[in-house]
Scaffold this motif. Structure first.
Motif: not given
Length: 299
Positions: A10-26, A34-40
């Motif tokens: 979830s750290l706002p780094s560039v480029p973004f870290i690749r982590v399989c199987g993890h989510t960061n919902v906004t 209301l729409v969820e992003e990043g859940k799947w």
């Protein structure tokens, strides 16, 4: 000089870290909803000639996992495109990614066996909080009977006269059950030379809530949450009839095809058990601060 580095999806780094199987919902508001992003974040839409055909999952920056029967229409890669929104909705007007290769398991001949395929994207995707890969299990890592997992599929909102109506991502809770249950339920479909309907390359699942895994859900990922990690244990192959809950759904077992996937994608990693989640940002920050102060104290 000591350099400390702490990985976190979830750290706002560039480029973004690749982590399989993890989510960061906004969440954000789209067209009054209301729409969820990043859940799947691994969920993708596969289009044939610009029209939605099947679902798939992103497990590599350039590779999509889906069902083989989804690609029976054609093996011409130029006729397929992929949409990766990382959102709960998409329309066919969204940006479409080109496909450079279509790979169908060579032994696929029907819906009962080897129903697995891969699509290779022409260009790698860029990882973000909305787009991340799902983890794939090793050949020995299979879901336990009774495990509650999830299928995510695209369902279209019905709007008369609107061919560009959006699709919304729907969630289905699925309980993993014995293959013998599916063998008994589908016994009437056996041919004379068949003893069992399902082989070791398939999984049997019973929907617990949501909508049943109908034909329109083909290729959708079946993911299980184990040790804070989402692992794709299967993908939707087929169901006898849509909405008939007395008939369980059939899923392709991803762990069975570890060697085949590895033969096509050499740099993909598989996990034999769910790895622990990365350090939370607060804990990570505290850890770095603590170690830094320790070094200062020693100076």
């Amino acid at each position: 000089m000591v350099s400390l580095y702490c990985k976190w999806a979830s750290l706002p780094s560039v480029p973004f870290i690749r982590v399989c199987g993890h989510t960061n919902v906004t969440r954000r508001v789209v067209e009054g909803k209301l729409v969820e992003e990043g859940k799947w974040p691994w969920q993708v839409s596969i289009l044939f000639m610009g029209v939605y055909a099947c679902s798939g999952s992103l497990f590599h920056e350039q590779w999509i996992l889906t069902a083989a029967h989804c690609l029976q229409r054609s093996r011409n890669e130029s006729e397929y495109t992929v949409i990766t929104t990382g959102s709960q909705i998409f329309t066919q007007n969204d940006t479409q990614l080109r496909v450079s290769a279509v790979v169908i398991h060579k032994n696929f001949s029907n819906f009962v066996s080897r129903d697995i395929a891969l699509l290779k994207l022409q260009d790698p995707v860029s990882w973000s909080h909305k787009i991340q890969p799902v983890c794939l299990p090793s050949g020995q890592y299979k879901p336990e009977l009774g495990s509650l997992c999830w299928v995510t599929r695209w369902g279209r909102e019905k709007k008369q006269g609107d061919p560009n109506a959006s699709y919304s991502l729907q969630e289905i809770a699925v309980k993993i059950i014995k293959n013998n249950v599916c063998n008994q339920k589908y016994h009437f479909l056996l041919t004379e030379d068949q003893e069992h309907f399902l082989g070791e390359d398939m999984l049997c699942g019973s929907s617990q809530q949501g909508v049943e895994s109908c034909q329109t859900n083909s290729g959708s990922p079946l993911v299980c949450y184990l040790n804070s990690t989402w692992i794709q244990m299967g993908l939707v192959s087929w169901s006898f009839t849509c909405g008939q809950f007395q008939f369980p759904s059939i899923y392709t077992s991803t762990s069975y095809f570890t060697s085949w996937i590895k033969s096509q994608v050499s740099d993909v990693n598989f996990i034999s058990q769910a790895h622990p989640a990365f350090l939370r940002p607060l804990f990570c920050t505290s850890y770095i601060l603590l170690v830094s102060l320790s070094f200062l104290w020693l100076l």
